[in-house]
Write a protein that holds these residues in place. Structure first.
Motif, PDB file in Angstrom:
ATOM      1  N   HIS A  22       0.837  -1.212   0.000  1.00  0.00           N
ATOM      2  CA  HIS A  22       0.000   0.000   0.000  1.00  0.00           C
ATOM      3  C   HIS A  22       0.871   1.261   0.000  1.00  0.00           C
ATOM      4  CE1 HIS A  22      -3.391  -2.622   0.748  1.00  0.00           C
ATOM      5  NE2 HIS A  22      -2.804  -3.088   1.831  1.00  0.00           N
ATOM      6  N   ALA A  23       1.749   1.348  -0.990  1.00  0.00           N
ATOM      7  CA  ALA A  23       2.716   2.442  -1.050  1.00  0.00           C
ATOM      8  C   ALA A  23       2.059   3.809  -1.117  1.00  0.00           C
ATOM      9  CB  ALA A  23       3.640   2.245  -2.255  1.00  0.00           C
ATOM     10  N   GLY A  24       0.953   3.912  -1.850  1.00  0.00           N
ATOM     11  CA  GLY A  24       0.286   5.200  -1.982  1.00  0.00           C
ATOM     12  C   GLY A  24      -0.197   5.743  -0.651  1.00  0.00           C
ATOM     13  N   ARG A  25      -0.700   4.872   0.199  1.00  0.00           N
ATOM     14  CA  ARG A  25      -1.186   5.306   1.508  1.00  0.00           C
ATOM     15  C   ARG A  25      -0.046   5.842   2.367  1.00  0.00           C
ATOM     16  NH1 ARG A  25      -5.159   0.271   3.257  1.00  0.00           N
ATOM     17  NH2 ARG A  25      -6.488   0.302   1.383  1.00  0.00           N
ATOM     18  N   GLU A  26       1.119   5.233   2.240  1.00  0.00           N
ATOM     19  CA  GLU A  26       2.256   5.664   3.050  1.00  0.00           C
ATOM     20  C   GLU A  26       2.648   7.098   2.717  1.00  0.00           C
ATOM     21  OE1 GLU A  26       6.642   3.980   4.402  1.00  0.00           O
ATOM     22  OE2 GLU A  26       5.870   3.497   2.411  1.00  0.00           O
ATOM     23  N   GLN A  27       2.466   7.500   1.481  1.00  0.00           N
ATOM     24  CA  GLN A  27       2.802   8.857   1.066  1.00  0.00           C
ATOM     25  C   GLN A  27       1.682   9.847   1.335  1.00  0.00           C
ATOM     26  OE1 GLN A  27       4.241   7.678  -3.082  1.00  0.00           O
ATOM     27  NE2 GLN A  27       5.655   9.304  -2.564  1.00  0.00           N
ATOM     28  N   GLY A  28       0.520   9.349   1.696  1.00  0.00           N
ATOM     29  CA  GLY A  28      -0.611  10.234   1.908  1.00  0.00           C
ATOM     30  C   GLY A  28      -1.223  10.712   0.607  1.00  0.00           C
ATOM     31  N   LEU A  29      -1.015   9.955  -0.458  1.00  0.00           N
ATOM     32  CA  LEU A  29      -1.495  10.373  -1.776  1.00  0.00           C
ATOM     33  C   LEU A  29      -2.706   9.573  -2.236  1.00  0.00           C
ATOM     34  CD1 LEU A  29       1.914  10.900  -3.618  1.00  0.00           C
ATOM     35  CD2 LEU A  29       0.478  12.590  -2.466  1.00  0.00           C
ATOM     36  N   THR A  30      -3.419   8.983  -1.293  1.00  0.00           N
ATOM     37  CA  THR A  30      -4.638   8.252  -1.645  1.00  0.00           C
ATOM     38  C   THR A  30      -5.793   8.795  -0.815  1.00  0.00           C
ATOM     39  OG1 THR A  30      -4.058   6.541  -0.025  1.00  0.00           O
ATOM     40  CG2 THR A  30      -3.432   6.144  -2.319  1.00  0.00           C
ATOM     41  N   PRO A  31      -6.264  10.005  -1.123  1.00  0.00           N
ATOM     42  CA  PRO A  31      -7.372  10.598  -0.369  1.00  0.00           C
ATOM     43  C   PRO A  31      -8.653   9.804  -0.578  1.00  0.00           C
ATOM     44  CG  PRO A  31      -6.952  11.853  -2.352  1.00  0.00           C
ATOM     45  CD  PRO A  31      -5.833  10.855  -2.239  1.00  0.00           C
ATOM     46  N   PRO A  32      -9.626   9.975   0.319  1.00  0.00           N
ATOM     47  CA  PRO A  32     -10.886   9.233   0.186  1.00  0.00           C
ATOM     48  C   PRO A  32     -11.598   9.490  -1.132  1.00  0.00           C
ATOM     49  CG  PRO A  32     -10.702  10.237   2.359  1.00  0.00           C
ATOM     50  CD  PRO A  32      -9.588  10.794   1.537  1.00  0.00           C
ATOM     51  N   VAL A  42      18.679   3.195  -5.755  1.00  0.00           N
ATOM     52  CA  VAL A  42      18.653   3.111  -4.289  1.00  0.00           C
ATOM     53  C   VAL A  42      18.554   4.504  -3.673  1.00  0.00           C
ATOM     54  CG1 VAL A  42      20.001   2.478  -2.244  1.00  0.00           C
ATOM     55  CG2 VAL A  42      19.892   0.922  -4.205  1.00  0.00           C
ATOM     56  N   ALA A  43      19.354   5.437  -4.190  1.00  0.00           N
ATOM     57  CA  ALA A  43      19.338   6.803  -3.657  1.00  0.00           C
ATOM     58  C   ALA A  43      17.967   7.446  -3.835  1.00  0.00           C
ATOM     59  CB  ALA A  43      20.410   7.644  -4.352  1.00  0.00           C
ATOM     60  N   PHE A  44      17.350   7.205  -4.989  1.00  0.00           N
ATOM     61  CA  PHE A  44      16.027   7.774  -5.255  1.00  0.00           C
ATOM     62  C   PHE A  44      14.989   7.192  -4.300  1.00  0.00           C
ATOM     63  CE2 PHE A  44      12.058   8.053  -7.827  1.00  0.00           C
ATOM     64  CZ  PHE A  44      12.024   9.432  -7.973  1.00  0.00           C
ATOM     65  N   GLY A  45      15.106   5.903  -4.014  1.00  0.00           N
ATOM     66  CA  GLY A  45      14.190   5.282  -3.070  1.00  0.00           C
ATOM     67  C   GLY A  45      14.360   5.840  -1.668  1.00  0.00           C
ATOM     68  N   LEU A  46      15.603   5.976  -1.228  1.00  0.00           N
ATOM     69  CA  LEU A  46      15.874   6.506   0.109  1.00  0.00           C
ATOM     70  C   LEU A  46      15.458   7.967   0.235  1.00  0.00           C
ATOM     71  CD1 LEU A  46      19.423   4.969   0.719  1.00  0.00           C
ATOM     72  CD2 LEU A  46      17.275   4.265   1.796  1.00  0.00           C
ATOM     73  N   TRP A  47      15.628   8.713  -0.831  1.00  0.00           N
ATOM     74  CA  TRP A  47      15.325  10.146  -0.861  1.00  0.00           C
ATOM     75  C   TRP A  47      13.916  10.455  -0.370  1.00  0.00           C
ATOM     76  CZ3 TRP A  47      17.065  15.008  -2.128  1.00  0.00           C
ATOM     77  CH2 TRP A  47      16.159  15.923  -2.661  1.00  0.00           C
ATOM     78  N   HIS A  48      12.973   9.565  -0.652  1.00  0.00           N
ATOM     79  CA  HIS A  48      11.579   9.820  -0.309  1.00  0.00           C
ATOM     80  C   HIS A  48      11.250   9.491   1.151  1.00  0.00           C
ATOM     81  CE1 HIS A  48      11.388   9.896  -4.698  1.00  0.00           C
ATOM     82  NE2 HIS A  48      10.278  10.588  -4.562  1.00  0.00           N
ATOM     83  N   GLY A  49      12.184   8.880   1.859  1.00  0.00           N
ATOM     84  CA  GLY A  49      11.976   8.629   3.278  1.00  0.00           C
ATOM     85  C   GLY A  49      10.829   7.683   3.581  1.00  0.00           C
ATOM     86  N   LEU A  50      10.579   6.746   2.682  1.00  0.00           N
ATOM     87  CA  LEU A  50       9.469   5.810   2.853  1.00  0.00           C
ATOM     88  C   LEU A  50       9.992   4.383   2.998  1.00  0.00           C
ATOM     89  CD1 LEU A  50       7.160   7.284   0.074  1.00  0.00           C
ATOM     90  CD2 LEU A  50       6.974   7.679   2.534  1.00  0.00           C
ATOM     91  N   VAL A  51       9.203   3.555   3.660  1.00  0.00           N
ATOM     92  CA  VAL A  51       9.595   2.166   3.890  1.00  0.00           C
ATOM     93  C   VAL A  51       8.900   1.234   2.903  1.00  0.00           C
ATOM     94  CG1 VAL A  51       9.621   0.260   5.546  1.00  0.00           C
ATOM     95  CG2 VAL A  51      10.036   2.607   6.334  1.00  0.00           C
ATOM     96  N   PHE A  52       7.581   1.231   2.930  1.00  0.00           N
ATOM     97  CA  PHE A  52       6.829   0.305   2.090  1.00  0.00           C
ATOM     98  C   PHE A  52       6.904   0.677   0.608  1.00  0.00           C
ATOM     99  CE2 PHE A  52       4.647   0.187   6.267  1.00  0.00           C
ATOM    100  CZ  PHE A  52       4.949  -1.130   6.587  1.00  0.00           C
ATOM    101  N   ALA A  53       7.076   1.957   0.324  1.00  0.00           N
ATOM    102  CA  ALA A  53       7.155   2.401  -1.072  1.00  0.00           C
ATOM    103  C   ALA A  53       8.570   2.307  -1.631  1.00  0.00           C
ATOM    104  CB  ALA A  53       6.652   3.840  -1.190  1.00  0.00           C
TER     105      ALA A  53
END
Length: 214
Positions: free
Chosen positions: A100-110, A161-172
């Protein structure tokens, strides 16, 4: 090159550390961050500062280090871009039920909220227009140019890897790392940052559109 690479790594490390620290202390963001004015303004300010660092680190060799040149072939770029997008979307579909990567970013509004459309519009510009330009210049422009002396394969993987870490997310992280590596591969085959900007912008724009309409 050494000083530039160190400066680039410091920027990536600082943003990643701030992102993960925020995630640990505050947990997942609210689902409606895409409708929040403070998020939009904060993103625009942050990307403005980052762009300043990119320009400063590439000073004197901007066109070369940032790959500000036409791709070798737009046709080839389009084919590779299509492959990257299809692969990333397929991976996203496969991972979404688990992460559920989108939820982790807060980009899945109701859903769509017309009363908050202005804030959404500014966030949309920040995420689908400003972010792709700045992040492509930072990663597939400057970062790739500085890392490719270690070999293109290493550069592609390191940028992912750097791009993934840059976003500070775990599941995404897996999806973001794959997307970052795919864009780095596109950069390596086209010798230009422009195709990556277009792909990145299209990806973000579609993700936001789907998020508020489904």
């Amino acid at each position: 090159m050494g000083a530039r690479l160190g400066g680039w790594a410091a920027i990536i490390g600082a943003i990643a550390a701030l992102g993960y620290a925020s995630r640990i202390s505050g947990g997942r963001p609210e689902r409606d961050v895409i409708y929040q004015w403070d998020v939009a303004i904060g993103n625009l300010v942050q990307y403005g500062v980052i762009l300043g660092f990119v320009v400063g680190l590439s000073l004197g060799r901007s066109r070369q280090l940032l790959a500000l040149r036409r791709p070798r072939s737009w046709r080839r770029a389009a084919l590779i871009a299509a492959g990257v997008l299809v692969s990333v979307y397929a991976l996203g579909i496969a991972l979404d039920p688990l992460l559920h990567a989108g939820r982790e970013q807060g980009l899945t509004p109701p859903g769509w909220d017309p009363d908050r459309a202005p804030a959404f519009a500014v966030n949309f510009v920040a995420i689908a227009a400003v972010a792709p330009v700045v992040e492509e210049l930072l990663f597939r422009g400057l970062g790739f140019s500085l890392l490719q002396r270690f070999g293109q394969t290493i550069a592609i993987l390191a940028i992912g890897v750097a791009f993934g870490l840059w976003h500070g997310l775990v599941f995404a992280f897996p999806l973001l790392a794959a997307f970052g590596a795919g864009l780095a591969y596109l950069r390596s085959r086209t010798d230009s940052v422009y195709p990556g900007i277009l792909v990145h912008a299209a990806f973000n724009a579609l993700a936001l559109t789907v998020a508020v309409t489904t």
